[in-house]
Design an enzyme around this catalytic site. Sequence first.
Site, mmCIF file in Angstrom:
data_model
loop_
_atom_site.group_PDB
_atom_site.id
_atom_site.type_symbol
_atom_site.label_atom_id
_atom_site.label_comp_id
_atom_site.label_asym_id
_atom_site.label_seq_id
_atom_site.Cartn_x
_atom_site.Cartn_y
_atom_site.Cartn_z
ATOM 1 N N GLY A 86 0.814 -1.204 0.000
ATOM 2 C CA GLY A 86 0.000 0.000 0.000
ATOM 3 C C GLY A 86 0.848 1.254 0.000
ATOM 4 N N CYS A 87 0.287 2.336 0.485
ATOM 5 C CA CYS A 87 1.000 3.611 0.532
ATOM 6 C C CYS A 87 2.273 3.495 1.361
ATOM 7 C CB CYS A 87 0.082 4.678 1.134
ATOM 8 S SG CYS A 87 0.899 6.269 1.424
ATOM 9 N N PHE A 88 3.388 3.906 0.803
ATOM 10 C CA PHE A 88 4.645 3.733 1.538
ATOM 11 C C PHE A 88 4.766 4.653 2.749
ATOM 12 C CE2 PHE A 88 6.973 6.134 -2.210
ATOM 13 C CZ PHE A 88 6.300 7.303 -1.908
#
Length: 214
Positions: free
Chosen positions: A47-49
């Site tokens: 997902g979003c880092f």
Amino acid sequence: MRNQLLLFGALLLYSVSSLAAHPFSKDIVYPFNELVKERDTATFASGCFWCVEAKFSQLEGVLKVTSGFTGGHLKNPTYKQVVSGTTGHAEACNIVYDPGVISYDELLEAFFLSHDPTQLNGQGNDIGTQYRSAIFYHNASQKEKAEYYINRLTQQLIYNKPIVTQIKPFTKFYIAEDYHQEYYKNNPNQSYCRYVIQPELERFKEIFKDKLKK
């Protein structure tokens, strides 16, 4: 969740004995110094880092987490290019850790329990191939362990849907722009941080409360 924790606890207890008994390929040779390295690297996409970095930075033994891009075809991509979904890259984190403090098995545990590995090309409302679930292995040991855990989780029917996590060889990691590094730490009041990352981070810290940095 309780069933997942019980299974992972059992898997970690078996991290030496059961893995040794697992029918690994006879072509795989494990280095004798695997457990005495001063540091090693794991590369995960889930997902979003911003969220991945915030979570793994909490763990004792994790020395540095760097946000970036990997797994695609475009050289030196920018964040804007990656989020367009056309580069093939995933938002990912390079996690440098001390194997004497935290094992790759424990990092895999954190990886699977910190996101939904059954959601294809996205996490929550973050949709696109850049948000896919993936493990980028650095050596044969990491590859075999990743495959082993996915097989065990699948056999134990821990999830209601198939695990879609990719297992790919690590190639080139492109570090994201400076403002992405330690994003949650530097921007705690930003709306995404407050309403998406913070609740997930609190849940993560509760699950791994015995493994957090002091």
